[in-house]
Design a protein around this motif. Structure first.
Motif, mmCIF file in Angstrom:
data_model
loop_
_atom_site.group_PDB
_atom_site.id
_atom_site.type_symbol
_atom_site.label_atom_id
_atom_site.label_comp_id
_atom_site.label_asym_id
_atom_site.label_seq_id
_atom_site.Cartn_x
_atom_site.Cartn_y
_atom_site.Cartn_z
ATOM 1 N N ARG A 1 -10.557 96.983 65.533
ATOM 2 C CA ARG A 1 -9.913 97.614 66.686
ATOM 3 C C ARG A 1 -10.599 98.905 67.109
ATOM 4 O O ARG A 1 -10.705 99.206 68.308
ATOM 5 N N GLN B 1 -7.278 97.136 74.536
ATOM 6 C CA GLN B 1 -6.492 96.279 73.661
ATOM 7 C C GLN B 1 -6.614 94.806 74.038
ATOM 8 O O GLN B 1 -6.709 93.941 73.174
ATOM 9 N N ASP B 2 -6.605 94.509 75.344
ATOM 10 C CA ASP B 2 -6.649 93.103 75.767
ATOM 11 C C ASP B 2 -7.969 92.432 75.379
ATOM 12 O O ASP B 2 -7.996 91.262 74.987
ATOM 13 N N GLU C 1 -7.805 91.749 71.602
ATOM 14 C CA GLU C 1 -6.969 90.582 71.319
ATOM 15 C C GLU C 1 -7.684 89.284 71.689
ATOM 16 O O GLU C 1 -7.588 88.284 70.973
ATOM 17 N N GLN D 1 -10.145 88.125 69.085
ATOM 18 C CA GLN D 1 -9.559 87.673 67.820
ATOM 19 C C GLN D 1 -9.434 86.151 67.765
ATOM 20 O O GLN D 1 -9.177 85.584 66.712
ATOM 21 N N ARG D 2 -9.647 85.484 68.888
ATOM 22 C CA ARG D 2 -9.296 84.071 68.969
ATOM 23 C C ARG D 2 -10.301 83.131 68.331
ATOM 24 O O ARG D 2 -9.933 82.081 67.785
#
Length: 242
Positions: A216, A222-223, A226, A229-230
């Motif tokens: 992070r 933040q988007d 995230e 992370q996929r």
């Protein structure tokens, strides 16, 4: 037209677009791949380092700042070598314009060989890995990153900003054609197992493996954190010469 190896970077428009993407603020290369690579490289002070597919020598510039003894970059692109020469001027670094297959790897010369996101463009990777093994001093390290095999597996390519990824044809290794920055680029898909066995056959002892887990603190937004992370984008391996 299909481009193999580094030739695509000598297309002016492609080169300009690539450089803008490569050095943008939240480039995955910058916020995911680079931190993982530096972790595997560790302390480079007083080491002689060979960089396969050095691009504009951004990595070399950093390694020299960290006091490596000598840095040699290889790249087949005239545009990339020109940029690398500008970066390395007045340092202990140098660049050689050559494709990786033709370069004359001097035996028992380097403490470390590194490569960032280049080896998935090489068809006969066994040949390159054997040359790397020979050019390293005993106990020398080979540290490299490639596109993660889940990214190179599918024959079905998607353009634009992805919200979902296709993972298919994983065990059908070999040549892939991918539309990238307006051109068709040749890559070679290998499984994680194939990379591991290829290094093992050459005589290397595998020391470390990373998949570029996003951290992070490396992201401004933040988007984007995230989203990253996929699915893994990169595979990194470190190994040593016996």
């Amino acid at each position: 037209m299909e481009y193999s190896g580094s030739r695509v970077y000598d297309d002016h428009d492609f080169f300009e677009n690539y450089m803008a993407r490569r050095h943008r603020e939240e480039s995955p290369n910058k916020v995911i791949e680079y931190p993982a690579l530096m972790t595997l490289l560790g302390d480079v002070r007083e080491k002689t380092i060979l960089d396969l597919g050095c691009g504009d020598a951004s990595l070399g510039e950093e390694l020299l700042k960290q006091q490596c003894e000598r840095y040699v970059g290889i790249d087949g692109s005239q545009n990339m070598c020109h940029q690398a020469e500008l970066k390395l001027k007045g340092t202990k670094g140098s660049v050689v314009q050559s494709n990786l297959e033709s370069y004359g790897y001097p035996s028992h010369t380097f403490d470390c060989v590194v490569s960032q996101l280049v080896l998935h463009y090489i068809e006969d990777l066994d040949h390159i890995v054997k040359k790397v093994y020979d050019t390293l001093k005993p106990g020398g390290e080979f540290v490299f990153s490639v596109l993660h095999p889940v990214m190179t597996a599918s024959f079905k390519s998607m353009t634009g900003k992805k919200t979902d990824w296709i993972v298919d044809d994983y065990f059908q290794t070999g040549r892939r054609i991918e539309p990238w920055i307006g051109e068709s680029v040749v890559k070679y898909h290998r499984t994680i197992e194939e990379y591991f066995l290829l290094l093992q056959r050459a005589g290397f002892t595998i020391q470390g493996l990373r998949e570029g887990t996003p951290q992070r603190e490396n992201f401004q937004h933040q988007d984007e954190y995230e989203r990253r992370q996929r699915i893994p984008l990169f595979l990194l391996l470190s190994c040593t010469k016996k």
